[in-house]
Design a protein around this motif. Structure first.
Motif, short mmCIF file in Angstrom:
data_model
loop_
_atom_site.label_atom_id
_atom_site.label_comp_id
_atom_site.label_asym_id
_atom_site.label_seq_id
_atom_site.Cartn_x
_atom_site.Cartn_y
_atom_site.Cartn_z
N GLN A 82 8.73 15.88 -11.40
CA GLN A 82 8.20 17.07 -10.75
C GLN A 82 6.96 16.67 -9.98
O GLN A 82 6.28 15.71 -10.31
CB GLN A 82 7.84 18.13 -11.79
CG GLN A 82 9.02 18.58 -12.59
CD GLN A 82 8.67 18.71 -14.05
OE1 GLN A 82 8.04 17.82 -14.60
NE2 GLN A 82 9.09 19.77 -14.66
N GLY A 83 6.67 17.42 -8.95
CA GLY A 83 5.48 17.15 -8.17
C GLY A 83 5.56 15.83 -7.44
O GLY A 83 6.58 15.48 -6.85
N VAL A 84 4.50 15.05 -7.51
CA VAL A 84 4.42 13.78 -6.78
C VAL A 84 5.42 12.77 -7.33
O VAL A 84 5.99 11.98 -6.57
CB VAL A 84 2.98 13.22 -6.86
CG1 VAL A 84 2.89 11.87 -6.20
CG2 VAL A 84 2.00 14.19 -6.23
N SER A 85 5.67 12.78 -8.61
CA SER A 85 6.59 11.80 -9.18
C SER A 85 8.04 12.06 -8.79
O SER A 85 8.89 11.20 -8.96
CB SER A 85 6.49 11.78 -10.70
OG SER A 85 6.85 13.03 -11.24
N GLY A 86 8.35 13.23 -8.24
CA GLY A 86 9.71 13.55 -7.87
C GLY A 86 9.98 13.46 -6.38
O GLY A 86 11.06 13.85 -5.93
N ILE A 87 9.03 12.95 -5.62
CA ILE A 87 9.22 12.88 -4.17
C ILE A 87 10.41 11.98 -3.81
O ILE A 87 11.16 12.30 -2.90
CB ILE A 87 7.93 12.41 -3.48
CG1 ILE A 87 6.87 13.49 -3.59
CG2 ILE A 87 8.19 12.05 -2.03
CD1 ILE A 87 5.52 13.08 -3.06
N HIS A 88 10.58 10.91 -4.54
CA HIS A 88 11.67 9.99 -4.20
C HIS A 88 13.04 10.52 -4.63
O HIS A 88 14.05 9.97 -4.24
CB HIS A 88 11.42 8.63 -4.85
CG HIS A 88 11.58 8.65 -6.33
ND1 HIS A 88 10.62 9.16 -7.17
CD2 HIS A 88 12.60 8.26 -7.13
CE1 HIS A 88 11.03 9.06 -8.43
NE2 HIS A 88 12.23 8.51 -8.42
N CYS A 89 13.09 11.57 -5.40
CA CYS A 89 14.36 12.16 -5.83
C CYS A 89 14.81 13.20 -4.82
O CYS A 89 14.46 14.36 -4.91
CB CYS A 89 14.21 12.82 -7.20
SG CYS A 89 13.85 11.70 -8.51
N THR A 90 15.58 12.77 -3.87
CA THR A 90 16.09 13.71 -2.89
C THR A 90 17.47 14.15 -3.31
O THR A 90 18.28 13.32 -3.76
CB THR A 90 16.17 13.07 -1.49
OG1 THR A 90 16.99 11.91 -1.57
CG2 THR A 90 14.80 12.69 -1.00
N PRO A 91 17.75 15.43 -3.21
CA PRO A 91 19.08 15.88 -3.60
C PRO A 91 20.13 15.37 -2.62
O PRO A 91 20.04 15.57 -1.42
CB PRO A 91 18.99 17.40 -3.54
CG PRO A 91 17.82 17.70 -2.71
CD PRO A 91 16.91 16.51 -2.79
N SER A 92 21.10 14.66 -3.16
CA SER A 92 22.20 14.19 -2.34
C SER A 92 23.48 14.42 -3.10
O SER A 92 23.52 14.34 -4.33
CB SER A 92 22.05 12.70 -2.02
OG SER A 92 22.02 11.96 -3.21
N ARG A 93 24.51 14.71 -2.37
CA ARG A 93 25.78 15.01 -3.02
C ARG A 93 26.37 13.73 -3.59
O ARG A 93 26.30 12.68 -2.98
CB ARG A 93 26.73 15.61 -2.01
CG ARG A 93 26.25 16.97 -1.58
CD ARG A 93 27.26 17.75 -0.85
NE ARG A 93 28.46 17.86 -1.67
CZ ARG A 93 29.66 17.94 -1.15
NH1 ARG A 93 29.84 17.90 0.13
NH2 ARG A 93 30.71 18.07 -1.91
N PRO A 94 26.96 13.83 -4.76
CA PRO A 94 27.58 12.65 -5.39
C PRO A 94 28.80 12.16 -4.66
O PRO A 94 29.37 12.76 -3.87
CB PRO A 94 27.95 13.13 -6.79
CG PRO A 94 27.82 14.59 -6.81
CD PRO A 94 27.06 15.00 -5.60
#
Length: 68
Positions: A56-68
Motif C-alpha cells: 500500500q502507498g509507496v511500497s505498492g507503486i511497482h504493483c501495477t494491475p495487469s491482466r493474467p
C-alpha cells in the motif's frame, strides 16, 4: 484528440484491483453475473492479496494491475 475505447473486461479488472487494494468488500461489485463480474472478482482477489502482503502507498507503486 480521439481516445481509443478501453476493453470493458480490463477496466473491470483494474477497478476490482483498486477496490481490493483499498480493503473494500467484494460485495460492492457492480455486476451481478457474467464475464465482467469474473474479471472484477479476479482483480479484487489480486488486490486483496497485495493488500494483505502490505503493498500500500509507496511500497505498492511497482504493483501495477495487469491482466493474467
Amino acid at each position: 484528440m480521439k481516445r481509443q475505447k478501453r476493453d470493458v473486461t480490463s477496466r473491470a479488472y483494474v477497478r476490482g484491483y483498486r477496490a481490493g487494494l483499498s480493503g473494500k468488500s467484494r460485495d460492492i461489485c457492480p455486476s451481478e453475473t457474467g464475464d465482467i463480474r469474473e474479471h472484477w472478482m479476479s482483480g479484487w482477489r489480486q488486490g486483496r492479496s497485495d493488500f494483505w502482503d502490505g503493498y500500500q502507498g509507496v511500497s505498492g507503486i511497482h504493483c501495477t494491475p495487469s491482466r493474467p
